[in-house]
Design a protein around this motif. Structure first.
Motif, PDB file in Angstrom:
ATOM      1  N   ASP A 129       0.805  -1.213   0.000  1.00  0.00           N
ATOM      2  CA  ASP A 129       0.000   0.000   0.000  1.00  0.00           C
ATOM      3  C   ASP A 129       0.846   1.274   0.000  1.00  0.00           C
ATOM      4  O   ASP A 129       1.010   1.932  -1.024  1.00  0.00           O
ATOM      5  CB  ASP A 129      -0.976  -0.014   1.188  1.00  0.00           C
ATOM      6  N   LYS A 135       1.510   8.552  -3.047  1.00  0.00           N
ATOM      7  CA  LYS A 135       0.955   9.452  -2.024  1.00  0.00           C
ATOM      8  C   LYS A 135       2.028   9.643  -0.956  1.00  0.00           C
ATOM      9  O   LYS A 135       2.533   8.661  -0.394  1.00  0.00           O
ATOM     10  CB  LYS A 135      -0.298   8.865  -1.384  1.00  0.00           C
ATOM     11  N   ARG A 228      -9.175   5.099  -8.137  1.00  0.00           N
ATOM     12  CA  ARG A 228      -8.305   4.885  -6.977  1.00  0.00           C
ATOM     13  C   ARG A 228      -9.101   4.807  -5.665  1.00  0.00           C
ATOM     14  O   ARG A 228      -8.676   4.173  -4.716  1.00  0.00           O
ATOM     15  CB  ARG A 228      -7.269   6.015  -6.913  1.00  0.00           C
ATOM     16  N   ASN A 232     -10.078   2.296  -1.162  1.00  0.00           N
ATOM     17  CA  ASN A 232     -10.538   2.642   0.184  1.00  0.00           C
ATOM     18  C   ASN A 232     -11.636   1.701   0.680  1.00  0.00           C
ATOM     19  O   ASN A 232     -12.324   2.028   1.642  1.00  0.00           O
ATOM     20  CB  ASN A 232     -11.051   4.091   0.221  1.00  0.00           C
TER      21      ASN A 232
HETATM   22  N1  GLY Z   1      -4.049   3.894   0.329  1.00  0.00           N
HETATM   23  C1  GLY Z   1      -4.956   4.235  -0.693  1.00  0.00           C
HETATM   24  C2  GLY Z   1      -4.313   4.922  -1.860  1.00  0.00           C
HETATM   25  O1  GLY Z   1      -3.113   4.863  -2.008  1.00  0.00           O
HETATM   26  O2  GLY Z   1      -4.973   5.542  -2.631  1.00  0.00           O
END
Ligand code: GLY
Length: 346
Positions: A129, A135, A228, A232
């Motif tokens: 993840d 992110k 994306r 979630n």
């Molecule tokens: N952890 C969810 C994402 O990277 O969008």
């Protein structure tokens, strides 16, 4: 495997993958290897091999876990990058769990407006993840991950040797994200976990399949504007549990309860059969993850409604319209929510 997007990159998965660092950074003048004290040995090895390969590598030590993701730690690390004289030709390497790779990515995203970062996740959660998808960020008084940037890595080296010594509870927590990937997109993951719910016999295949699910989503939707969001699944309730518990619950444990809740909600909405809802609960339980939570429903709903990253004021859940078919359910009937809560409340 390759993650598509504006700047495609490779995720290397397997024992000894960290050794690829010298290939990925060949010709790079300098690298700052960001790590927390428990990963000093792995980081030391990385610094040494990089130096042998002609990369002037130096370690930047940060606190362990979420304590790494603060503005103060970032400010100290920026000072270090300045002292090392890192330029746009150089790179950051993040070695550690999700918190350290989030910080390392954020440092790379912000230093001279963006330099390369190579992520070397050492936890299962990090591999499947946090380290994949670009992110990056830190926490502030306003909330978790509200300050950050989308900054895809130059490469991700998921060295499965690092998982051998991982405490069982940490490994299980990471498995929650793996089973999530199975539920939203890859039935083979569910079959592998049915065969061995510890995930220890087929770890490499599980990691590869989960990363593929994530790569497919982020490759198409780096900026989290559509597909994306399906990643979630289980996270709306999970984030509320984590906040109510003041982050004393492991992320994966909260996600496990959230997955069962989301399945019950889809059952209420007539989207999932009772058998598929039971499959969620049975698999999560067999993996040794929680399927119930003793909490204050009114408080959890209030927290879910003010999730600072929610779109607008509506309550949104990822649910399944059959296994492997995620969709968004917006503002479900209160009766469905209450019934789903009854099914998971301890
Ligand atoms: N952890 C969810 C994402 O990277 O969008």
């Amino acid at each position: 495997m390759t993650v598509a997007g504006p700047t495609p990159y490779e995720v290397v998965i397997g024992p000894g993958a960290q050794a690829e660092l010298v290939l990925v950074l060949a010709g790079t003048p300098q690298a700052a290897v960001v790590h927390a004290p428990p990963l000093a040995a792995a980081a030391g090895a990385a610094v040494e091999t990089l130096q042998t390969a002609g990369v002037a590598a130096e370690a930047v030590v940060v606190p362990d876990g979420e304590a790494a993701k603060t503005a103060e730690v970032a400010a100290r690390a920026w000072e270090e990058l300045g002292r090392l004289g890192l330029t746009r030709s150089d790179a950051v390497v993040g070695i550690g769990g999700g918190a350290v790779t989030d910080l390392a990515g954020f440092l790379a995203a912000t230093w001279t407006r963006g330099i390369r970062v190579v992520q070397v996740p050492t936890s299962l959660l990090g591999m499947v993840d946090a380290a994949v998808g670009g992110k990056t960020g830190i926490n502030t008084g306003a909330g978790k991950n509200l300050v950050g940037a989308f900054h895809p890595p130059a490469a991700v080296l998921a060295d499965t040797d690092a998982l051998t010594g991982l405490p069982e509870a940490e490994f299980r927590s990471g498995l929650a994200e793996v089973v999530k990937c199975g539920l939203i997109a890859d039935g083979a993951i569910l079959d592998l976990l049915d065969d061995d719910p510890t995930g220890r016999t087929a770890t490499e295949e599980l990691v590869a399949r989960a990363v593929q699910v994530k790569a497919d989503a982020v490759g198409e939707d780096l900026y989290d504007l559509g597909r994306r969001e399906f990643l979630n699944y289980g996270h709306t309730l999970a984030h509320a549990i984590e906040r109510v518990e003041d982050f004393g619950w492991r992320h994966g444990e909260a996600v496990a309860v959230g997955l069962v809740f989301a399945a019950e909600l889809a059952g209420q909405a007539g989207l999932l059969t009772t058998a598929d809802v039971d499959r969620h609960r049975d698999l999560v339980a067999a993996m040794g993850l929680p399927t119930t939570y003793a909490g204050d429903w009114a408080q959890l709903q209030a927290v879910m409604r003010v999730d600072k990253k929610a779109r607008g004021a509506s309550l949104r859940f990822v649910v399944l319209d059959g296994l492997g078919k995620p969709m968004i359910l917006t503002d479900p009937d209160q009766a469905w929510l209450d019934a789903a809560w009854s099914a998971v409340s301890a």
